[in-house]
Motif scaffolding. Structure first.
Motif, short mmCIF file in Angstrom:
data_model
loop_
_atom_site.label_atom_id
_atom_site.label_comp_id
_atom_site.label_asym_id
_atom_site.label_seq_id
_atom_site.Cartn_x
_atom_site.Cartn_y
_atom_site.Cartn_z
N PRO A 1 44.33 37.05 36.97
CA PRO A 1 43.14 37.90 37.09
C PRO A 1 41.94 37.29 36.36
CG PRO A 1 45.08 39.19 36.53
CD PRO A 1 45.46 37.76 36.36
N PRO A 2 40.76 37.92 36.45
CA PRO A 2 39.52 37.21 36.06
C PRO A 2 39.08 37.33 34.61
CG PRO A 2 38.96 39.26 37.17
CD PRO A 2 40.47 39.15 37.20
N LEU A 3 39.63 38.23 33.80
CA LEU A 3 39.00 38.49 32.51
C LEU A 3 38.99 37.28 31.58
CD1 LEU A 3 39.83 42.13 31.32
CD2 LEU A 3 37.81 41.22 32.47
N VAL B 1 44.98 50.18 30.39
CA VAL B 1 46.00 49.62 31.30
C VAL B 1 45.34 48.65 32.28
CG1 VAL B 1 47.68 50.15 33.09
CG2 VAL B 1 47.51 51.61 31.08
N ALA B 2 44.19 49.05 32.83
CA ALA B 2 43.47 48.18 33.75
C ALA B 2 43.05 46.88 33.06
CB ALA B 2 42.24 48.90 34.31
N GLY B 3 42.59 46.99 31.82
CA GLY B 3 42.21 45.79 31.08
C GLY B 3 43.38 44.84 30.90
N ALA B 4 44.56 45.40 30.59
CA ALA B 4 45.75 44.55 30.43
C ALA B 4 46.09 43.86 31.74
CB ALA B 4 46.92 45.40 29.95
N PHE B 5 46.01 44.59 32.85
CA PHE B 5 46.30 43.98 34.15
C PHE B 5 45.28 42.91 34.50
CE2 PHE B 5 45.29 43.84 38.69
CZ PHE B 5 46.51 43.45 39.21
N LEU B 6 44.01 43.12 34.17
CA LEU B 6 42.97 42.17 34.52
C LEU B 6 42.99 40.93 33.63
CD1 LEU B 6 40.04 44.63 35.30
CD2 LEU B 6 41.32 43.21 36.93
N VAL B 7 43.78 40.97 32.56
CA VAL B 7 44.03 39.75 31.79
C VAL B 7 45.22 39.01 32.38
CG1 VAL B 7 44.74 38.83 29.56
CG2 VAL B 7 43.01 40.62 29.68
N LYS B 8 46.30 39.73 32.63
CA LYS B 8 47.49 39.16 33.27
C LYS B 8 48.23 40.27 33.98
CE LYS B 8 51.59 36.36 32.48
NZ LYS B 8 52.58 35.89 31.50
N GLN B 9 48.76 39.97 35.15
CA GLN B 9 49.36 41.01 35.97
C GLN B 9 50.45 41.79 35.25
OE1 GLN B 9 48.72 37.86 36.83
NE2 GLN B 9 48.43 37.59 39.02
N LEU C 1 39.14 47.78 40.86
CA LEU C 1 38.29 47.69 42.04
C LEU C 1 36.96 47.00 41.73
CD1 LEU C 1 38.85 51.16 43.76
CD2 LEU C 1 39.77 48.94 44.45
N ALA C 2 36.40 47.31 40.56
CA ALA C 2 35.14 46.69 40.17
C ALA C 2 35.30 45.18 40.02
CB ALA C 2 34.62 47.31 38.88
N ALA C 3 36.42 44.75 39.41
CA ALA C 3 36.66 43.32 39.25
C ALA C 3 36.85 42.64 40.59
CB ALA C 3 37.88 43.10 38.36
N ALA C 4 37.56 43.31 41.50
CA ALA C 4 37.75 42.74 42.83
C ALA C 4 36.43 42.58 43.56
CB ALA C 4 38.71 43.61 43.64
N CYS C 5 35.57 43.59 43.46
CA CYS C 5 34.27 43.52 44.13
C CYS C 5 33.35 42.51 43.47
CB CYS C 5 33.61 44.90 44.13
SG CYS C 5 34.48 46.13 45.15
N ALA C 6 33.50 42.27 42.18
CA ALA C 6 32.67 41.30 41.48
C ALA C 6 33.06 39.87 41.82
CB ALA C 6 32.77 41.51 39.97
N THR C 7 34.24 39.68 42.38
CA THR C 7 34.66 38.35 42.81
C THR C 7 34.66 38.32 44.33
OG1 THR C 7 36.98 39.04 42.60
CG2 THR C 7 36.00 37.94 40.71
N ASP C 8 35.78 38.06 44.92
CA ASP C 8 35.97 38.14 46.37
C ASP C 8 37.18 39.04 46.59
OD1 ASP C 8 35.93 37.39 49.22
OD2 ASP C 8 37.73 36.25 48.72
#
Length: 495
Positions: A85-87, A186-194, A229-236
């Motif tokens: 993920p992108p963080l 929880v979302a932050g943890a996922f956006l660092v690593k699945q 969702l915000a992270a997904a939209c901020a990337t592709d």
């Protein structure tokens, strides 16, 4: 009849309507003013080895190269790709923008801060449950065991280290019924690593156990979903879904190198057990007579163990996810044992920590030495802006050489599935991430590398075993070696 230990155990009833915490002594004033400096000093001391090397493992090198590509106009999950993920790539990019990209020292300080935040959150959680002394114990124990792995795994400023504050924050928020923020953690943890999403299991248990109304469940769900969702939209969005979820089927397979991977898993488990030698005996002893703490702590440990198993690779840094719940469970167990057991546990943990810190300061780094020698050869044969292709598993070579990569695929693993230590039957072009080879050939044709480095050194992904790469190198000639890596340059016209 209950034993004295069972009668004194500070546990919470399984009754969903029970009070959330047992009675405890009133909190002392100035608690954090005294504890924070101690934890900060300990966080710095345990991570001294991280500053002794330019970098510790290929993940740091991969992130550093990604950050440079992003800074030069690259787009995550399009022209800059990875399975993560992108963080953390964004963190590296932001730190490089402020401090420059020549050193990872600022990122190492960020890792110190991440460990300190994790320790503080665990201390706060333990203090709320079992009192002031338990808070100090949890914070100190966590930092002592947090470096209890191979230094390449424990001292690197990579995904797991930055994931742990988010997981600890999720449990901290669930403990206080702050469900919106809990979901965001929880979302932050996922956006660092699945695998950070594993903390959702104890969070869901806490929601059910306290009988949370529907609005709290919706708050928690929104907290999880909206940042992702915000992270997904901020990337592709399509690229985000592919690279973080759906595109790694072959990588996550257990097939290939089963014995090698199993030995690695058992070895890393044994290393972590040595680091936890001070807290495992109290936990096992108390387990025989009573429950230690609330059910979500055991669920947190169990879900973290499943996260370690996910993908069947068992790298040492995966095991870092186990350390926060282990620290809290150890703290819970020590609350009902005599005080001398607490002192013994702290002393044993401190001695083991000193052993691992010494290992980090004294251990040789042959892989880093190799990457530095290859980087020196790359610099000597190319100009600063000439693209280079390093066919191997050491993306840090690009960063050390300060040369741009000729491809978005920074390791041969993405193109052969060798990543993850596979050396069996599932290595080759057919096991690559789907769709990577057409893109790779297009990149090679439209922007030919000024130098190709075959750094496979006899590995199963070597040039002689990858037909597609052999064809692409038909226009290149061998011009030398660097510490076992073979160097190729384009043939001169007419040669």
């Amino acid at each position: 009849m209950l034993t004295q230990a069972q009668q004194s155990l500070p546990y919470v009833s399984d009754d969903r309507r029970a009070a959330p915490h047992p009675a405890r002594a009133p909190a002392r004033r100035g608690y954090w003013r005294r504890l924070l400096p101690l934890l900060a000093l300990l966080a710095c001391a345990t991570r001294v080895p991280s500053f002794a090397q330019p970098l510790w493992n290929p993940d740091e090198g991969y992130l550093a190269v990604q950050a440079r590509m992003l800074a030069h106009g690259g787009t995550l999950y399009e022209s800059v790709v990875d399975r993560k993920p992108p963080l953390v790539p964004w963190l590296y990019e932001a730190v490089f923008a402020v401090f420059g990209s020549q050193s990872l020292t600022p990122l190492k300080w960020c890792a110190v801060a991440a460990q300190l935040v994790t320790a503080v959150l665990l201390a706060s959680t333990a203090r709320r449950r079992w009192g002031d002394g338990a808070g100090r114990t949890a914070g100190v124990l966590y930092l002592l065991i947090s470096v209890g792995l191979n230094p390449e795994d424990a001292q690197a400023a990579t995904f797991e280290v930055f994931m742990l504050p988010w997981t600890a924050a999720a449990v901290w928020c669930a403990d206080r019924r702050r469900w919106g923020w809990c979901g965001a953690a929880v979302a932050g943890a996922f956006l660092v690593k699945q695998t950070g999403a594993a903390v959702l299991v104890p969070v869901a248990w806490a929601l059910w156990r306290c009988g949370a109304p529907r609005r709290d469940v919706l708050r928690c769900t929104a907290g999880v979903v909206l940042p992702v969702l915000a992270a997904a939209c901020a990337t592709d969005p399509a690229g985000f879904l592919f690279w973080t979820v759906t595109g790694s089927g072959a990588y996550a397979s257990f097939t290939g190198s089963e014995l090698h991977v199993l030995v690695r898993g058992l070895t890393n488990a044994a290393i972590l057990a040595v680091a936890c030698a001070g807290i495992l005996p109290p936990v096992v002893r108390v387990l025989r007579i009573a429950r230690t703490g609330r059910g979500e702590l055991w669920l947190w440990l169990a879900s973290s163990a499943v996260a370690v198993l996910a993908g069947f690779h068992f790298f040492g840094h995966y095991y870092l996810q186990l350390t926060p719940p282990l620290a809290l469970l150890g703290t819970a167990a020590l609350q009902i044992l005599p005080r001398e057991r607490l002192l013994d546990a702290l002393l044993a943990s401190a001695c083991c920590c000193a052993l691992f810190v010494g290992w980090g300061l004294l251990a040789p780094r042959p892989d880093l030495t190799h990457a530095q020698r290859v980087a020196d050869a790359v610099r000597a044969r190319t100009a600063p802006q000439e693209p280079v292709l390093v066919w191997g598993m050491h993306p840090e070579t690009y960063w050390l050489a300060n040369r741009p990569p000729a491809s978005r695929f920074l390791t041969a693993g993405l193109l052969t599935n060798y990543s993850g230590g596979r050396d069996g039957g599932q290595v080759g072009e057919r096991w690559a991430v789907p769709g990577t080879w057409p893109t790779f050939r297009t990149e090679f044709t439209t922007r030919p590398p000024a130098l190709v480095v075959d750094d496979s050194r006899g590995g199963p992904y070597g040039v002689e075993r990858v037909r597609g790469l052999r064809r692409m190198l038909a226009g290149y000639e061998r011009v030398g070696e660097a510490d076992g890596a073979v160097l190729y340059r384009p043939r001169e016209p007419g040669s």
